[in-house]
Write a protein that holds these residues in place. Sequence first.
Motif, PDB file in Angstrom:
ATOM      1  N   UNK A 156       0.833  -1.208   0.000  1.00 12.24           N
ATOM      2  CA  UNK A 156       0.000   0.000   0.000  1.00 12.24           C
ATOM      3  C   UNK A 156       0.865   1.256   0.000  1.00 12.24           C
ATOM      4  N   UNK A 157       1.978   1.197   0.745  1.00 13.14           N
ATOM      5  CA  UNK A 157       2.907   2.343   0.751  1.00 13.14           C
ATOM      6  C   UNK A 157       3.544   2.508  -0.628  1.00 13.14           C
ATOM      7  N   UNK A 158       3.891   1.379  -1.251  1.00  8.22           N
ATOM      8  CA  UNK A 158       4.506   1.435  -2.573  1.00  8.22           C
ATOM      9  C   UNK A 158       3.558   2.053  -3.591  1.00  8.22           C
ATOM     10  N   UNK A 159       2.275   1.784  -3.476  1.00  6.03           N
ATOM     11  CA  UNK A 159       1.292   2.372  -4.394  1.00  6.03           C
ATOM     12  C   UNK A 159       1.277   3.886  -4.246  1.00  6.03           C
ATOM     13  N   UNK A 160       1.322   4.382  -3.022  1.00  6.73           N
ATOM     14  CA  UNK A 160       1.337   5.836  -2.797  1.00  6.73           C
ATOM     15  C   UNK A 160       2.609   6.458  -3.366  1.00  6.73           C
ATOM     16  N   UNK A 163       2.481   6.553  -7.125  1.00  8.90           N
ATOM     17  CA  UNK A 163       1.628   7.637  -7.608  1.00  8.90           C
ATOM     18  C   UNK A 163       2.354   8.977  -7.540  1.00  8.90           C
ATOM     19  N   UNK A 164       3.148   9.171  -6.499  1.00  6.36           N
ATOM     20  CA  UNK A 164       3.922  10.423  -6.385  1.00  6.36           C
ATOM     21  C   UNK A 164       4.964  10.525  -7.499  1.00  6.36           C
ATOM     22  N   UNK A 165       5.592   9.381  -7.797  1.00  6.47           N
ATOM     23  CA  UNK A 165       6.587   9.383  -8.872  1.00  6.47           C
ATOM     24  C   UNK A 165       5.914   9.640 -10.215  1.00  6.47           C
ATOM     25  N   UNK A 203      -1.155  -3.174  -8.622  1.00  9.41           N
ATOM     26  CA  UNK A 203      -1.542  -2.938  -7.227  1.00  9.41           C
ATOM     27  C   UNK A 203      -0.530  -3.526  -6.257  1.00  9.41           C
ATOM     28  N   UNK A 204       0.627  -3.929  -6.762  1.00  3.98           N
ATOM     29  CA  UNK A 204       1.647  -4.567  -5.919  1.00  3.98           C
ATOM     30  C   UNK A 204       1.072  -5.790  -5.195  1.00  3.98           C
ATOM     31  N   UNK A 205       0.219  -6.524  -5.899  1.00  5.90           N
ATOM     32  CA  UNK A 205      -0.395  -7.761  -5.419  1.00  5.90           C
ATOM     33  C   UNK A 205      -1.323  -7.568  -4.213  1.00  5.90           C
ATOM     34  N   UNK A 206      -1.603  -6.338  -3.882  1.00  7.40           N
ATOM     35  CA  UNK A 206      -2.507  -6.116  -2.747  1.00  7.40           C
ATOM     36  C   UNK A 206      -3.934  -6.568  -3.060  1.00  7.40           C
ATOM     37  N   UNK A 207      -4.263  -6.737  -4.329  1.00 10.81           N
ATOM     38  CA  UNK A 207      -5.610  -7.177  -4.678  1.00 10.81           C
ATOM     39  C   UNK A 207      -5.794  -8.687  -4.531  1.00 10.81           C
ATOM     40  N   UNK A 208      -4.698  -9.472  -4.638  1.00 12.07           N
ATOM     41  CA  UNK A 208      -4.818 -10.928  -4.511  1.00 12.07           C
ATOM     42  C   UNK A 208      -4.469 -11.420  -3.112  1.00 12.07           C
ATOM     43  N   UNK A 209      -3.811 -10.586  -2.333  1.00 10.81           N
ATOM     44  CA  UNK A 209      -3.408 -11.010  -0.983  1.00 10.81           C
ATOM     45  C   UNK A 209      -4.593 -11.402  -0.107  1.00 10.81           C
ATOM     46  N   UNK A 210      -5.733 -10.708  -0.168  1.00 10.42           N
ATOM     47  CA  UNK A 210      -6.875 -11.138   0.665  1.00 10.42           C
ATOM     48  C   UNK A 210      -7.343 -12.553   0.346  1.00 10.42           C
ATOM     49  N   UNK A 403      13.379   2.297  -2.132  1.00 11.75           N
ATOM     50  CA  UNK A 403      13.539   1.780  -0.759  1.00 11.75           C
ATOM     51  C   UNK A 403      12.342   0.907  -0.367  1.00 11.75           C
ATOM     52  N   UNK A 404      11.160   1.372  -0.772  1.00 13.82           N
ATOM     53  CA  UNK A 404       9.956   0.581  -0.477  1.00 13.82           C
ATOM     54  C   UNK A 404       9.996  -0.739  -1.236  1.00 13.82           C
ATOM     55  N   UNK A 405      10.365  -0.680  -2.507  1.00 16.46           N
ATOM     56  CA  UNK A 405      10.426  -1.908  -3.291  1.00 16.46           C
ATOM     57  C   UNK A 405      11.522  -2.833  -2.782  1.00 16.46           C
ATOM     58  N   UNK A 406      12.587  -2.280  -2.262  1.00 14.17           N
ATOM     59  CA  UNK A 406      13.618  -3.133  -1.675  1.00 14.17           C
ATOM     60  C   UNK A 406      13.068  -3.880  -0.453  1.00 14.17           C
ATOM     61  N   UNK A 407      12.228  -3.201   0.331  1.00 14.28           N
ATOM     62  CA  UNK A 407      11.571  -3.871   1.470  1.00 14.28           C
ATOM     63  C   UNK A 407      10.656  -4.988   0.980  1.00 14.28           C
TER      64      UNK A 407
END
Length: 538
Positions: A156-160, A163-165, A203-210, A403-407
């Motif tokens: 979710x942080x990566x999505x934000x 969007x900024x980038x 969505x950085x897989x946030x849609x399939x994680x649930x 940095x987020x993607x590295x996490x």
Amino acid sequence: MSDSIVLPGTYEQTSLIEQWHGVPRSGHSDDISLLASDNNDDRIDYIEGLLFIPGFLLCFYILWAVISLLYACFVSCPTCASSKEMTGRSDIFRLMSRVTFLSCGTVAITFVLLYLALGIPAIENAVESVQEANDDLTVLLNDALETLDDLGTVGAIAIEERDNVDAVLDSFCADSAAAGTIFGFDLTGLTSVYDESLAIMGSFQTDVLPDIREDMETGLDWAENTSDLIEFSDDVFSIIQISCIVILVLVSFLTGALLLDWFGKNPPICRTFMVWVILPVFSVLSLICMILAAIAASVAVVNADFCSGGDAPGSPSESILAILKELDIDVTSYAFLGAVYYTQNCASEYPFPFFEYKDDLDSAYASGESLLNSINAVDDETFSLVCGSDRSEITGLVGDLNNVMNSLQIIVEDVIGDNGVLTCERLSGVYTDAVEETVCRDTMQAWNWTFVVTTCLLACSLLMLTLRPFYKTMPSTSNLEKSAFEGEKEFEGKEVVLGGEDNLNSTPDAQENVEGETFEGEKVVRGDEGPPKGLEKL
């Protein structure tokens, strides 16, 4: 990209499973997945086939008990003296009865000791192995849930950040083509590649994680149900162990009492205790043995059916998949695909999207690093003059996103990397140890051990109870110190015809009764045939 492929099919069906799976069913189904069916008729059909052995044991027990009671009444009948002499009062028959009784006692004691010394430790090890494997699976699934939560949070942080980038990526340099010529690298190309790689992340897989999380929670529910089943099995084994110890004590007492009586050393109080305490308790324990044997047989059949799923020779993997289908689990769901993957030695495609996700992350991260390194190679003044903006804004945003993607890369590595929580080596290994090795071998042998021992104890106890009327005490009215297993004797010109079981303990006063007088179910008849042999010279 998929996880490392493992050669399929190392499971081999054992002869013990084949034998239990092939027990008579009276035409009913042996498909264990029917227990999970929504159709009540299918469930009943399987259960009715499962009850064949318990039903046989129950009928056998009732029939034997009825015959034993009828014969006990027959041999205790005061008017059946001649029949008794013909059918059960000879010295040879009494000897055979005693030998058979002692043999049954010896066999029962031997089986109980073997069961306590060898069977119980093996059973405890099997139960502990299943419990440990189930605990390992629970820990893995909980760790996987925590990892999925981290993926969702960081995603979710990566999505934000993405969007900024995106908001400044096309505008941080007004003429990127001309700027690239001045900078000496293709700024437009780098920007375009980076933008495409970010778009692929979606969505950085946030849609399939649930969905994955929901299936993981279903797996946890199954693990909890398995734990309850393990506790039930452990309780049954504990009851069997206690019953075996009690039976060991009782059989030892009965065989000891018989030996004492055989040599004329059995005191009357010992026989009274045996008649009114030991034998009733022994009768109850024979019923308990029948129940335990029925339970052991039923569970052994279910266990064998579970390990024989699908086409012959069958496997537990096929049973698991059939049960999932009966539970209406979608064959395209992560739960079903995961079951196929982990229970069939990872021969199919990896069911979760984490390998593709890792590749996309690596590509986006690499393109971001390439863009950063290229921009940072230009000094601030040149960049400001050519692009008309401060490069710190774009480098800061891309750096934060990387940095987020590295996490995310680190988290994904915890999932599918070496010793990851959802790797084939971890989960398939748990399945192999828990199901193929323990449930389909160790636990199967444990239930077979239990059935054999409880059936043996049932047969021995029933036979010992059946032989009880043949060696019961028939004391003379003039000699109470005779063996409790001696037959009726002629002595001092008297014939004693005994009544029921309550008349076995006569008193010395009985000798003073006159001819024809009846007391406490006994009738004394004065003999007129002359003195007994051996007393003619007196």
